[in-house]
Design a protein around this motif. Sequence first.
Motif, PDB file in Angstrom:
ATOM      1  N   ILE A 281       0.853  -1.196   0.000  1.00 42.27           N
ATOM      2  CA  ILE A 281       0.000   0.000   0.000  1.00 42.27           C
ATOM      3  C   ILE A 281       0.884   1.239   0.000  1.00 42.27           C
ATOM      4  N   THR A 282       0.507   2.246  -0.796  1.00 47.13           N
ATOM      5  CA  THR A 282       1.273   3.493  -0.861  1.00 47.13           C
ATOM      6  C   THR A 282       0.327   4.666  -1.080  1.00 47.13           C
ATOM      7  N   PRO A 283       0.622   5.837  -0.516  1.00 47.08           N
ATOM      8  CA  PRO A 283      -0.208   7.018  -0.783  1.00 47.08           C
ATOM      9  C   PRO A 283      -0.116   7.427  -2.249  1.00 47.08           C
ATOM     10  N   ALA A 284      -1.194   8.029  -2.751  1.00 45.34           N
ATOM     11  CA  ALA A 284      -1.216   8.467  -4.139  1.00 45.34           C
ATOM     12  C   ALA A 284      -1.490   9.956  -4.284  1.00 45.34           C
ATOM     13  N   ALA A 285      -2.263  10.554  -3.370  1.00 42.03           N
ATOM     14  CA  ALA A 285      -2.655  11.954  -3.494  1.00 42.03           C
ATOM     15  C   ALA A 285      -1.703  12.851  -2.704  1.00 42.03           C
ATOM     16  N   ASP A 286      -1.440  14.024  -3.253  1.00 43.18           N
ATOM     17  CA  ASP A 286      -0.642  15.050  -2.579  1.00 43.18           C
ATOM     18  C   ASP A 286       0.736  14.535  -2.169  1.00 43.18           C
ATOM     19  N   VAL A 287       1.352  13.771  -3.065  1.00 39.43           N
ATOM     20  CA  VAL A 287       2.735  13.322  -2.867  1.00 39.43           C
ATOM     21  C   VAL A 287       3.480  13.506  -4.183  1.00 39.43           C
ATOM     22  N   LEU A 288       4.803  13.505  -4.109  1.00 37.24           N
ATOM     23  CA  LEU A 288       5.585  13.567  -5.327  1.00 37.24           C
ATOM     24  C   LEU A 288       5.387  12.285  -6.131  1.00 37.24           C
ATOM     25  N   GLU A 289       5.277  12.437  -7.447  1.00 35.37           N
ATOM     26  CA  GLU A 289       5.112  11.287  -8.331  1.00 35.37           C
ATOM     27  C   GLU A 289       6.465  10.581  -8.474  1.00 35.37           C
ATOM     28  N   GLY A 290       6.809   9.779  -7.479  1.00 39.76           N
ATOM     29  CA  GLY A 290       8.105   9.132  -7.437  1.00 39.76           C
ATOM     30  C   GLY A 290       8.270   8.118  -8.568  1.00 39.76           C
ATOM     31  N   ILE A 291       9.402   8.175  -9.254  1.00 34.47           N
ATOM     32  CA  ILE A 291       9.639   7.264 -10.370  1.00 34.47           C
ATOM     33  C   ILE A 291       9.928   5.852  -9.861  1.00 34.47           C
ATOM     34  N   THR A 292      10.741   5.749  -8.809  1.00 32.17           N
ATOM     35  CA  THR A 292      11.001   4.424  -8.232  1.00 32.17           C
ATOM     36  C   THR A 292       9.713   3.836  -7.667  1.00 32.17           C
ATOM     37  N   ARG A 293       8.909   4.653  -7.022  1.00 33.39           N
ATOM     38  CA  ARG A 293       7.608   4.206  -6.517  1.00 33.39           C
ATOM     39  C   ARG A 293       6.773   3.619  -7.648  1.00 33.39           C
ATOM     40  N   MET A 294       6.680   4.342  -8.763  1.00 30.79           N
ATOM     41  CA  MET A 294       5.887   3.896  -9.906  1.00 30.79           C
ATOM     42  C   MET A 294       6.378   2.550 -10.423  1.00 30.79           C
ATOM     43  N   HIS A 295       7.702   2.390 -10.518  1.00 36.25           N
ATOM     44  CA  HIS A 295       8.233   1.151 -11.056  1.00 36.25           C
ATOM     45  C   HIS A 295       8.155  -0.001 -10.062  1.00 36.25           C
ATOM     46  N   LEU A 296       8.227   0.298  -8.779  1.00 34.51           N
ATOM     47  CA  LEU A 296       8.015  -0.764  -7.790  1.00 34.51           C
ATOM     48  C   LEU A 296       6.580  -1.281  -7.844  1.00 34.51           C
ATOM     49  N   LEU A 297       5.628  -0.389  -8.087  1.00 30.44           N
ATOM     50  CA  LEU A 297       4.243  -0.841  -8.260  1.00 30.44           C
ATOM     51  C   LEU A 297       4.126  -1.757  -9.477  1.00 30.44           C
ATOM     52  N   ARG A 298       4.789  -1.405 -10.560  1.00 28.71           N
ATOM     53  CA  ARG A 298       4.745  -2.247 -11.763  1.00 28.71           C
ATOM     54  C   ARG A 298       5.423  -3.582 -11.510  1.00 28.71           C
ATOM     55  N   LEU A 299       6.553  -3.542 -10.816  1.00 27.72           N
ATOM     56  CA  LEU A 299       7.254  -4.778 -10.498  1.00 27.72           C
ATOM     57  C   LEU A 299       6.399  -5.667  -9.600  1.00 27.72           C
ATOM     58  N   ALA A 300       5.747  -5.073  -8.606  1.00 27.17           N
ATOM     59  CA  ALA A 300       4.888  -5.853  -7.718  1.00 27.17           C
ATOM     60  C   ALA A 300       3.782  -6.550  -8.497  1.00 27.17           C
ATOM     61  N   GLN A 301       3.207  -5.839  -9.451  1.00 23.17           N
ATOM     62  CA  GLN A 301       2.149  -6.443 -10.266  1.00 23.17           C
ATOM     63  C   GLN A 301       2.696  -7.596 -11.105  1.00 23.17           C
TER      64      GLN A 301
END
Length: 276
Positions: free
Chosen positions: A191-211
């Motif tokens: 689980i990770t916050p999505a609103a009012d946070v920086l659009e982290g690139i590593t965050r985005m790719h970790l979500l893709r990797l998790a999927q």
Amino acid sequence: MLPIVYLNGEFVPKASATLHVSDLAILRGFGIFDFFRYVQGKPRFVEDHLNRFFRSADKIGLEMPVSKDELRAVVMELIKRNELDDGGIRFVLTGGYSENGYTPTTPNLIGMAYPFPPLPRELTDNGANILLHEYQRQFPTVKSIDYLEGIRIQPMLKERGADFVLYVDQQGYVRESDRSNYFIVVDGKLITPAADVLEGITRMHLLRLAQQLGLPTEERAIHRDELLAADELIICSSAKAALHARSVDGKLVGDGTAGPITRKLQAAWPAYYLAH
């Protein structure tokens, strides 16, 4: 910083890369930046970082003086001229030279290359100690050069034995770190916050990797109480990748070691990273 710097269309020695004192980055802290790694001479996730850099400029009303194609070429030239296979690139776009000290003008664009040392072994082995701190960045979706609070509290973190901070808003929701995003794991779900946070690139790719790994994910607000009760906590950024947190405010996260979801992401990350 490595020897050769890009400044407004020219590659110059870093000692010659100067800005006038009237620049709004100096006078008001008005500007944006982005940072990404390169490995074996190849920038990683470069399109994602350049897209975010351009979005940040647009959000605060700064006109980017070059195209993405031109900036992409600057990246490769910085890597070539600095003769280091593995490192990091930082771009900064300032508010420009302002006669009245308040009105943005033509931005200055700077590109810098850096060595990229690995995280200390003690941190990767033992995990990070996290301190919760009440604060919210005024424009969280912009990667601005304003790090006043993050830098101001460094002595406090050191005094309390913390490695990193997580910012908590006035409603008790944990938003992000000063230089990182984060995930918690609850009952096997990432689980990770999505609103009012920086659009982290590593965050985005970790979500893709998790999927790709078949791990369930969710993007939503996380309250302080939920974070403190989480099974796992991961701090993520270009520098940290997926770093497990050992404790929060002195309380162990789980048993203090990297949990099973964290370990799966850490094991799969290097191959995913090099493929991109």
